[in-house]
Design a protein around this motif. Structure first.
Motif, mmCIF file in Angstrom:
data_model
loop_
_atom_site.group_PDB
_atom_site.id
_atom_site.type_symbol
_atom_site.label_atom_id
_atom_site.label_comp_id
_atom_site.label_asym_id
_atom_site.label_seq_id
_atom_site.Cartn_x
_atom_site.Cartn_y
_atom_site.Cartn_z
ATOM 1 N N LEU A 144 0.681 -1.352 0.071
ATOM 2 C CA LEU A 144 -0.180 0.075 0.058
ATOM 3 C C LEU A 144 1.011 1.210 -0.122
ATOM 4 N N THR A 145 0.875 1.993 -1.287
ATOM 5 C CA THR A 145 1.604 3.247 -1.125
ATOM 6 C C THR A 145 0.838 4.299 -1.727
ATOM 7 N N ILE A 146 1.196 5.524 -1.252
ATOM 8 C CA ILE A 146 0.396 6.611 -1.963
ATOM 9 C C ILE A 146 0.431 6.660 -3.497
ATOM 10 N N GLU A 147 1.464 6.237 -3.895
ATOM 11 C CA GLU A 147 1.421 6.347 -5.690
ATOM 12 C C GLU A 147 0.514 5.201 -6.071
ATOM 13 N N GLY A 148 0.643 4.044 -5.440
ATOM 14 C CA GLY A 148 -0.411 2.881 -5.836
ATOM 15 C C GLY A 148 -1.764 3.488 -5.858
ATOM 16 N N LEU A 149 -2.168 4.089 -4.658
ATOM 17 C CA LEU A 149 -3.548 4.525 -4.208
ATOM 18 C C LEU A 149 -4.043 5.680 -5.488
ATOM 19 N N LYS A 150 -3.019 6.442 -5.797
ATOM 20 C CA LYS A 150 -3.200 7.495 -6.931
ATOM 21 C C LYS A 150 -3.779 7.146 -8.199
ATOM 22 N N ILE A 151 -2.911 5.675 -8.442
ATOM 23 C CA ILE A 151 -3.330 4.983 -9.563
ATOM 24 C C ILE A 151 -4.728 4.385 -9.378
ATOM 25 N N ALA A 152 -4.857 3.987 -8.272
ATOM 26 C CA ALA A 152 -6.231 2.852 -8.056
ATOM 27 C C ALA A 152 -7.426 3.916 -8.069
ATOM 28 N N LEU A 153 -7.260 5.173 -7.731
ATOM 29 C CA LEU A 153 -8.517 5.888 -7.120
ATOM 30 C C LEU A 153 -9.369 6.084 -8.560
ATOM 31 N N PRO A 154 -8.656 6.349 -9.422
ATOM 32 C CA PRO A 154 -9.539 6.758 -10.771
ATOM 33 C C PRO A 154 -10.413 5.568 -11.073
ATOM 34 N N HIS A 155 -9.618 4.350 -11.143
ATOM 35 C CA HIS A 155 -10.787 3.278 -11.353
ATOM 36 C C HIS A 155 -11.540 2.885 -10.283
ATOM 37 N N VAL A 156 -11.441 3.133 -9.111
ATOM 38 C CA VAL A 156 -12.396 2.902 -8.007
ATOM 39 C C VAL A 156 -13.481 3.997 -8.356
ATOM 40 N N LEU A 157 -13.348 5.241 -8.409
ATOM 41 C CA LEU A 157 -14.390 6.362 -8.955
ATOM 42 C C LEU A 157 -15.208 5.950 -10.178
ATOM 43 N N LYS A 158 -14.436 5.504 -11.126
ATOM 44 C CA LYS A 158 -15.233 5.175 -12.222
ATOM 45 C C LYS A 158 -16.007 3.880 -12.058
ATOM 46 N N SER A 159 -15.866 2.938 -11.261
ATOM 47 C CA SER A 159 -16.432 1.773 -10.989
ATOM 48 C C SER A 159 -17.692 2.244 -10.220
ATOM 49 N N LEU A 160 -17.458 3.230 -9.364
ATOM 50 C CA LEU A 160 -18.685 3.593 -8.389
ATOM 51 C C LEU A 160 -19.601 4.366 -9.275
ATOM 52 N N ILE A 161 -19.107 5.330 -10.056
ATOM 53 C CA ILE A 161 -20.024 6.342 -10.989
ATOM 54 C C ILE A 161 -20.561 5.396 -12.105
ATOM 55 N N GLY A 162 -19.895 4.373 -12.651
ATOM 56 C CA GLY A 162 -20.602 3.687 -13.711
ATOM 57 C C GLY A 162 -21.485 2.668 -13.166
ATOM 58 N N GLY A 163 -21.358 2.355 -11.798
ATOM 59 C CA GLY A 163 -22.274 1.321 -11.586
ATOM 60 C C GLY A 163 -21.656 0.081 -11.401
#
Length: 118
Positions: free
Chosen positions: A99-118
């Protein structure tokens, strides 16, 4: 002392609550010692998320937060939701094993996209 990303997040949340007076402040996070919090304030400062003051003496390490930086506000806004935070941590750990900050920064857009897209 081992870095704890949950404590980094808590430091950002607590620092955001501080008055906008450019003064140093004490913060508390339930379940963590002053030394653990101070160390994570320093790490948050080094990451560019907060402005903090180093008050370290021979008797021990002491870092006090002053304010969130622009980068700190941006990162905190992206991880504020408990749901987003937990999903981003899980995705980062699953993908990289750490778990790194850089890893989180890369993962966040994917998580947000999946939450927004359903």
């Amino acid at each position: 002392m081992k870095r704890d990303m949950n404590l980094i997040r808590a430091v950002l949340i607590e620092t955001e609550k501080l008055p906008d007076d450019d003064a140093m402040h004490d913060i508390a996070v339930q379940g963590f010692t002053e030394a653990e919090i101070s160390n994570h304030v320093r790490l948050s400062d080094e990451a560019g998320f907060i402005d903090a003051e180093d008050l370290t003496t021979l008797s021990g390490v002491c870092w006090k937060p002053k304010r969130l930086t622009y980068e700190g506000h941006e990162f905190l806004d992206s991880i504020r939701s408990d749901t987003v935070w937990e999903k981003a941590k899980a995705l980062t750990l699953k993908s990289t094993g750490t778990l790194t900050i850089e890893g989180l920064k890369i993962a966040l857009p994917h998580v947000l996209k999946s939450l927004i897209g359903g």
